[in-house]
Design a protein around this motif. Structure first.
Motif, PDB file in Angstrom:
ATOM      1  N   MET A 192       0.812  -1.025   0.177  1.00 59.36           N
ATOM      2  CA  MET A 192      -0.043  -0.096   0.167  1.00 59.36           C
ATOM      3  C   MET A 192       0.793   1.410  -0.057  1.00 59.36           C
ATOM      4  O   MET A 192       0.630   2.128  -0.886  1.00 59.36           O
ATOM      5  N   PHE A 193       1.806   1.329   0.876  1.00 60.87           N
ATOM      6  CA  PHE A 193       2.811   2.462   0.897  1.00 60.87           C
ATOM      7  C   PHE A 193       3.679   2.400  -0.305  1.00 60.87           C
ATOM      8  O   PHE A 193       3.846   3.649  -0.780  1.00 60.87           O
ATOM      9  N   LEU A 194       4.049   1.439  -0.933  1.00 58.70           N
ATOM     10  CA  LEU A 194       4.890   1.548  -2.054  1.00 58.70           C
ATOM     11  C   LEU A 194       4.231   1.944  -3.192  1.00 58.70           C
ATOM     12  O   LEU A 194       4.473   2.965  -4.077  1.00 58.70           O
ATOM     13  N   ALA A 195       2.835   1.583  -3.327  1.00 62.19           N
ATOM     14  CA  ALA A 195       1.903   2.041  -4.417  1.00 62.19           C
ATOM     15  C   ALA A 195       1.718   3.578  -4.303  1.00 62.19           C
ATOM     16  O   ALA A 195       1.764   4.337  -5.257  1.00 62.19           O
ATOM     17  N   ALA A 196       1.617   4.050  -2.871  1.00 64.16           N
ATOM     18  CA  ALA A 196       1.155   5.481  -2.717  1.00 64.16           C
ATOM     19  C   ALA A 196       2.568   6.063  -3.099  1.00 64.16           C
ATOM     20  O   ALA A 196       2.424   7.597  -3.580  1.00 64.16           O
ATOM     21  N   SER A 197       3.507   5.586  -2.724  1.00 58.61           N
ATOM     22  CA  SER A 197       4.979   6.307  -3.131  1.00 58.61           C
ATOM     23  C   SER A 197       5.055   6.636  -4.653  1.00 58.61           C
ATOM     24  O   SER A 197       5.438   7.434  -5.338  1.00 58.61           O
ATOM     25  N   ILE A 198       4.666   5.651  -5.366  1.00 60.63           N
ATOM     26  CA  ILE A 198       4.827   5.569  -6.921  1.00 60.63           C
ATOM     27  C   ILE A 198       3.860   6.588  -7.279  1.00 60.63           C
ATOM     28  O   ILE A 198       4.174   7.526  -8.066  1.00 60.63           O
ATOM     29  N   VAL A 199       2.645   6.730  -7.019  1.00 63.60           N
ATOM     30  CA  VAL A 199       1.688   7.595  -7.192  1.00 63.60           C
ATOM     31  C   VAL A 199       2.163   9.120  -7.024  1.00 63.60           C
ATOM     32  O   VAL A 199       2.000   9.920  -7.916  1.00 63.60           O
ATOM     33  N   VAL A 200       2.708   9.336  -5.816  1.00 61.87           N
ATOM     34  CA  VAL A 200       3.101  10.682  -5.457  1.00 61.87           C
ATOM     35  C   VAL A 200       4.381  11.037  -6.517  1.00 61.87           C
ATOM     36  O   VAL A 200       4.181  12.282  -6.769  1.00 61.87           O
ATOM     37  N   PHE A 201       5.221  10.237  -6.548  1.00 62.95           N
ATOM     38  CA  PHE A 201       6.279  10.568  -7.515  1.00 62.95           C
ATOM     39  C   PHE A 201       5.755  10.805  -8.850  1.00 62.95           C
ATOM     40  O   PHE A 201       6.515  11.551  -9.484  1.00 62.95           O
ATOM     41  N   ALA A 202       4.960   9.935  -9.155  1.00 66.43           N
ATOM     42  CA  ALA A 202       4.329  10.479 -10.629  1.00 66.43           C
ATOM     43  C   ALA A 202       3.790  11.672 -10.764  1.00 66.43           C
ATOM     44  O   ALA A 202       3.851  12.245 -11.885  1.00 66.43           O
ATOM     45  N   LEU A 203       3.280  12.138  -9.762  1.00 60.50           N
ATOM     46  CA  LEU A 203       2.436  13.362  -9.814  1.00 60.50           C
ATOM     47  C   LEU A 203       3.671  14.566  -9.700  1.00 60.50           C
ATOM     48  O   LEU A 203       3.863  15.597 -10.451  1.00 60.50           O
ATOM     49  N   TYR A 204       4.640  14.070  -8.876  1.00 63.79           N
ATOM     50  CA  TYR A 204       5.881  15.142  -8.970  1.00 63.79           C
ATOM     51  C   TYR A 204       6.680  15.056 -10.549  1.00 63.79           C
ATOM     52  O   TYR A 204       7.005  16.137 -10.815  1.00 63.79           O
ATOM     53  N   PHE A 205       6.817  13.982 -10.846  1.00 61.28           N
ATOM     54  CA  PHE A 205       7.321  13.586 -12.319  1.00 61.28           C
ATOM     55  C   PHE A 205       6.610  14.458 -13.321  1.00 61.28           C
ATOM     56  O   PHE A 205       6.949  15.263 -14.237  1.00 61.28           O
ATOM     57  N   ALA A 206       5.314  14.354 -13.436  1.00 59.33           N
ATOM     58  CA  ALA A 206       4.273  14.961 -14.147  1.00 59.33           C
ATOM     59  C   ALA A 206       4.333  16.581 -14.035  1.00 59.33           C
ATOM     60  O   ALA A 206       4.564  17.297 -15.101  1.00 59.33           O
ATOM     61  N   ASN A 207       4.577  17.270 -12.775  1.00 56.82           N
ATOM     62  CA  ASN A 207       4.770  18.582 -12.664  1.00 56.82           C
ATOM     63  C   ASN A 207       6.039  18.944 -13.214  1.00 56.82           C
ATOM     64  O   ASN A 207       6.081  20.078 -13.871  1.00 56.82           O
ATOM     65  N   VAL A 208       7.091  18.336 -13.068  1.00 57.90           N
ATOM     66  CA  VAL A 208       8.367  18.782 -13.517  1.00 57.90           C
ATOM     67  C   VAL A 208       8.158  18.529 -15.075  1.00 57.90           C
ATOM     68  O   VAL A 208       8.695  19.727 -15.754  1.00 57.90           O
ATOM     69  N   ALA A 209       7.800  17.676 -15.703  1.00 57.35           N
ATOM     70  CA  ALA A 209       7.662  17.561 -17.153  1.00 57.35           C
ATOM     71  C   ALA A 209       6.910  18.527 -17.485  1.00 57.35           C
ATOM     72  O   ALA A 209       7.085  19.118 -18.681  1.00 57.35           O
TER      73      ALA A 209
END
Length: 61
Positions: A1-18
């Motif tokens: 659960m925490f790993l999936a949440a980490s992936i989702v939050v990092f994807a949001l970070y990456f999308a914002n940077v992109a």
């Protein structure tokens, strides 16, 4: 659960940077990016520590 949440939050970070790099339309500012990346890091550490604790419980060491 925490790993999936980490992936989702990092994807949001990456999308914002992109978005900021390619479209000059970043949603979150510098401080917001730092907080999102910090949250992803904390969630990842929690996931790894939980997995390690489960492994120790399973092996009895």
């Amino acid at each position: 659960m925490f790993l999936a949440a980490s992936i989702v939050v990092f994807a949001l970070y990456f999308a914002n940077v992109a978005l900021g790099a390619f479209a000059n339309a970043a949603v979150v500012g510098d401080v917001g990016e730092m907080l999102v990346l910090f949250t992803a890091s904390i969630l990842f550490v929690v996931a790894i520590l939980k997995k390690e604790a489960d492994h120790k419980d399973k092996n009895g060491s």
